[in-house]
Design a protein around this motif. Sequence first.
Motif, PDB file in Angstrom:
ATOM      1  N   SER A   1       4.129   7.755   4.750  1.00 40.89           N
ATOM      2  CA  SER A   1       4.506   6.578   5.540  1.00 40.89           C
ATOM      3  C   SER A   1       5.907   6.766   6.110  1.00 40.89           C
ATOM      4  O   SER A   1       6.856   7.042   5.374  1.00 40.89           O
ATOM      5  CB  SER A   1       4.458   5.323   4.672  1.00 40.89           C
TER       6      SER A   1
ATOM      7  N   PHE B   1      -2.463   5.311  10.275  1.00 37.69           N
ATOM      8  CA  PHE B   1      -2.921   5.021   8.919  1.00 37.69           C
ATOM      9  C   PHE B   1      -4.394   4.670   8.984  1.00 37.69           C
ATOM     10  O   PHE B   1      -4.818   3.785   9.731  1.00 37.69           O
ATOM     11  CB  PHE B   1      -2.141   3.860   8.313  1.00 37.69           C
TER      12      PHE B   1
ATOM     13  N   LYS C   1      -9.837   5.308   4.540  1.00 38.13           N
ATOM     14  CA  LYS C   1      -9.522   6.389   3.608  1.00 38.13           C
ATOM     15  C   LYS C   1      -8.174   6.205   2.928  1.00 38.13           C
ATOM     16  O   LYS C   1      -7.820   6.979   2.033  1.00 38.13           O
ATOM     17  CB  LYS C   1      -9.553   7.734   4.331  1.00 38.13           C
ATOM     18  N   GLN C   2      -7.401   5.178   3.364  1.00 42.80           N
ATOM     19  CA  GLN C   2      -6.072   4.928   2.798  1.00 42.80           C
ATOM     20  C   GLN C   2      -5.219   6.185   2.899  1.00 42.80           C
ATOM     21  O   GLN C   2      -4.685   6.704   1.906  1.00 42.80           O
ATOM     22  CB  GLN C   2      -6.192   4.474   1.340  1.00 42.80           C
ATOM     23  N   LEU C   3      -5.066   6.644   4.145  1.00 35.65           N
ATOM     24  CA  LEU C   3      -4.432   7.941   4.379  1.00 35.65           C
ATOM     25  C   LEU C   3      -3.513   7.878   5.587  1.00 35.65           C
ATOM     26  O   LEU C   3      -3.898   7.359   6.644  1.00 35.65           O
ATOM     27  CB  LEU C   3      -5.521   8.995   4.614  1.00 35.65           C
ATOM     28  N   TRP C   4      -2.290   8.409   5.436  1.00 34.93           N
ATOM     29  CA  TRP C   4      -1.353   8.531   6.562  1.00 34.93           C
ATOM     30  C   TRP C   4      -1.535   9.882   7.244  1.00 34.93           C
ATOM     31  O   TRP C   4      -1.724  10.900   6.577  1.00 34.93           O
ATOM     32  CB  TRP C   4       0.093   8.423   6.078  1.00 34.93           C
TER      33      TRP C   4
ATOM     34  N   LEU D   1       0.857  -1.182   0.000  1.00 35.96           N
ATOM     35  CA  LEU D   1       0.000   0.000   0.000  1.00 35.96           C
ATOM     36  C   LEU D   1       0.893   1.233   0.000  1.00 35.96           C
ATOM     37  O   LEU D   1       1.458   1.608   1.028  1.00 35.96           O
ATOM     38  CB  LEU D   1      -0.910   0.000   1.239  1.00 35.96           C
ATOM     39  N   SER D   2       1.042   1.853  -1.143  1.00 38.57           N
ATOM     40  CA  SER D   2       1.947   2.992  -1.292  1.00 38.57           C
ATOM     41  C   SER D   2       1.160   4.296  -1.247  1.00 38.57           C
ATOM     42  O   SER D   2       0.493   4.661  -2.222  1.00 38.57           O
ATOM     43  CB  SER D   2       2.716   2.890  -2.616  1.00 38.57           C
ATOM     44  N   PHE D   3       1.236   4.972  -0.099  1.00 38.46           N
ATOM     45  CA  PHE D   3       0.567   6.258   0.057  1.00 38.46           C
ATOM     46  C   PHE D   3       1.527   7.231   0.721  1.00 38.46           C
ATOM     47  O   PHE D   3       2.349   6.839   1.559  1.00 38.46           O
ATOM     48  CB  PHE D   3      -0.710   6.107   0.903  1.00 38.46           C
TER      49      PHE D   3
END
Length: 345
Positions: free
Chosen positions: A73, A107, A111-114, A68-70
């Motif tokens: 991180s 994380f 929402k797939q958010l850091w 999961l590349s957001f």
Amino acid sequence: MAKAVQQKADNPIDWEETSITGPTLTFHAGCVVGNNFYIHGGIETKDGKAPSNKLYQLNSSGGSWKELSFPGSPSLSHHQAVALSDRYIILVGGWNGKARSSKIFAFDTEKQLWMEPTASGFPEDGGLSSHTATALSSGEILILGREGSLRMQRRHGSGYILSGNVESGKFTYKEYTQETASRSGHTASIIGNTLYIVGGRDNNLIEMHSGFKSPNAPLPVTNSITTAVDKLNPVSKMPGGRKNHIAIESPGALLIHGGETFDGRSREPVGEMYIFSRKPTPTFYKVGVSDVKRAGHVCGVVGDKIILHGGLGGKNQVMLATESSNSAAMMYLFPNCYKFDLLSI
């Protein structure tokens, strides 16, 4: 297709290698949110100095690890991951490649958010590594273990209660006043209303403190750990100290696997497995010695699976010895993922 690790005749339970391969990591952090097992960070070589910032997800249905590349991180090793509200992965402390940190990262799996909430109350010149972070039913997180000044790099048994939430963007450390022994590379697990701190030092293998409650009950797949003691004999001598092992909670017992021992028997990870049962009296049982030797690995319970990933491996896994005058055994890391075979109980 699963590949069984050769099970010793006197081992009622052991690990089974699966076809699921993944990133080569050790001293990474892992936790379960919903039906997914997440791992973050760690180092990719035995003496690596540059921690990873990668986050991976493994679904309970199997398959393969998904990166999961957001943005946002953090690069960390020797840190801890805790699941909150069955939605957030909270990263606590760790080594960032230059110093120990007490920072908090979150994380949002929906929402797939850091995010990086503020964290106050921790000594300004201090940081955390090789500690434990244990979620409590109150929504707080208990932090125990290695904490030290960035100048002195000292080790002591301090503890903190971390409170706050992602929604407010604020977390606060408050010193935990109940004295605990100095530990590093230990585990901290809650069964019933008791906290069990295992390893992290060469003596006083286990501590027990009452008055704690976990937000989650052990999943049914772990029941067999509790019942396995009916087929085992109590140890005549308390197991020696160890660090960088894993501990798996069941309704009435803990399974302890691997790690590095302090007794000088080996400079490599061990495959020893013990069950600590709290009833009728606190007792250790030796399950056996697994061929799966690991230290600095992570473990997660997802649905009907107990999954082990990564870590440093032992001599009977992958080993390279040089022929120079300073011949040394070089341990390599393993991308293999293991699940626990409880069908024989």
